[in-house]
Design an enzyme around this catalytic site. Sequence first.
Site, PDB file in Angstrom:
ATOM      1  N   LYS A  20     -28.742 -40.576  -9.060  1.00 48.20           N
ATOM      2  CA  LYS A  20     -27.930 -41.412  -8.169  1.00 48.20           C
ATOM      3  C   LYS A  20     -26.850 -42.155  -8.960  1.00 48.20           C
ATOM      4  O   LYS A  20     -26.897 -42.205 -10.190  1.00 48.20           O
ATOM      5  CB  LYS A  20     -28.857 -42.389  -7.428  1.00 48.20           C
ATOM      6  CG  LYS A  20     -29.851 -41.660  -6.509  1.00 48.20           C
ATOM      7  CD  LYS A  20     -30.752 -42.636  -5.770  1.00 48.20           C
ATOM      8  CE  LYS A  20     -31.708 -41.870  -4.854  1.00 48.20           C
ATOM      9  NZ  LYS A  20     -32.562 -42.795  -4.039  1.00 48.20           N
ATOM     10  N   HIS A 127     -33.355 -38.668  -7.091  1.00 52.27           N
ATOM     11  CA  HIS A 127     -33.862 -38.039  -5.875  1.00 52.27           C
ATOM     12  C   HIS A 127     -34.471 -36.689  -6.220  1.00 52.27           C
ATOM     13  O   HIS A 127     -33.961 -35.984  -7.091  1.00 52.27           O
ATOM     14  CB  HIS A 127     -32.715 -37.812  -4.867  1.00 52.27           C
ATOM     15  CG  HIS A 127     -33.116 -36.931  -3.708  1.00 52.27           C
ATOM     16  ND1 HIS A 127     -33.760 -37.418  -2.607  1.00 52.27           N
ATOM     17  CD2 HIS A 127     -33.008 -35.587  -3.519  1.00 52.27           C
ATOM     18  CE1 HIS A 127     -34.017 -36.404  -1.762  1.00 52.27           C
ATOM     19  NE2 HIS A 127     -33.570 -35.290  -2.299  1.00 52.27           N
ATOM     20  N   GLU A 138     -31.735 -28.996   1.550  1.00 53.86           N
ATOM     21  CA  GLU A 138     -30.886 -29.836   0.688  1.00 53.86           C
ATOM     22  C   GLU A 138     -30.081 -29.001  -0.305  1.00 53.86           C
ATOM     23  O   GLU A 138     -28.925 -29.311  -0.578  1.00 53.86           O
ATOM     24  CB  GLU A 138     -31.760 -30.863  -0.048  1.00 53.86           C
ATOM     25  CG  GLU A 138     -32.343 -31.892   0.911  1.00 53.86           C
ATOM     26  CD  GLU A 138     -33.328 -32.841   0.243  1.00 53.86           C
ATOM     27  OE1 GLU A 138     -33.487 -32.779  -0.996  1.00 53.86           O
ATOM     28  OE2 GLU A 138     -33.930 -33.651   0.962  1.00 53.86           O
TER      29      GLU A 138
END
Length: 163
Positions: A20, A127, A138
Amino acid sequence: SVPLPGIPGTTFERTLVFVKPEGVHRGLVSNIMGRWERRGFTLVACKLVKPSYELVRQHYNYMSERPFYDGLCEHMSESGPVLAMVWQGRDVIKTSRLMIGATNPLTAAPGTVRGDLAVHVGRNVVHASDGVIGAATEIQLWFRDEEIAQMDSAKNPWLYDER
Ligand code: IDP
């Protein structure tokens, strides 16, 4: 060639992992990537991207009723780049979840990414997809097929006792 986005239950299983914005800003990229590499997984896609607000809203769509959803999506799309990766290997989906640790770093075990490198749930650094369906969805959301290397790994006989 290997069908995308990976074949769960085989050495071609794949999952999406990303560092992130806070992890990129804090200079934690190599520490985090190195954990997957050293564990024995194969990097088949990697890019530093500033994801659009729309992509992030779609990614975290299952959180859309939560009070922190808008703030989470703004942070993810506006705070700086994200290092998005696809890692491949047997049981990589489940193992990656164990490697990132609990969502709230306060309860994440030492030795996990969050247990070692994070202190707050809103800045938990990393993540990883939470299952077979999430991983497939995803990977297709974040990467085009041609961005993903179709590769077997020469190290596999040293990682698994059978193919
Ligand atoms: P995960 O990232 O471990 O899969 P999820 O429950 O799917 O956990 O939550 C997605 C993300 O939403 C978390 O990684 C975190 O960034 C954010 N989040 C979850 N709960 C909270 C919260 O209580 N406050 C702020 N952000 C949160």
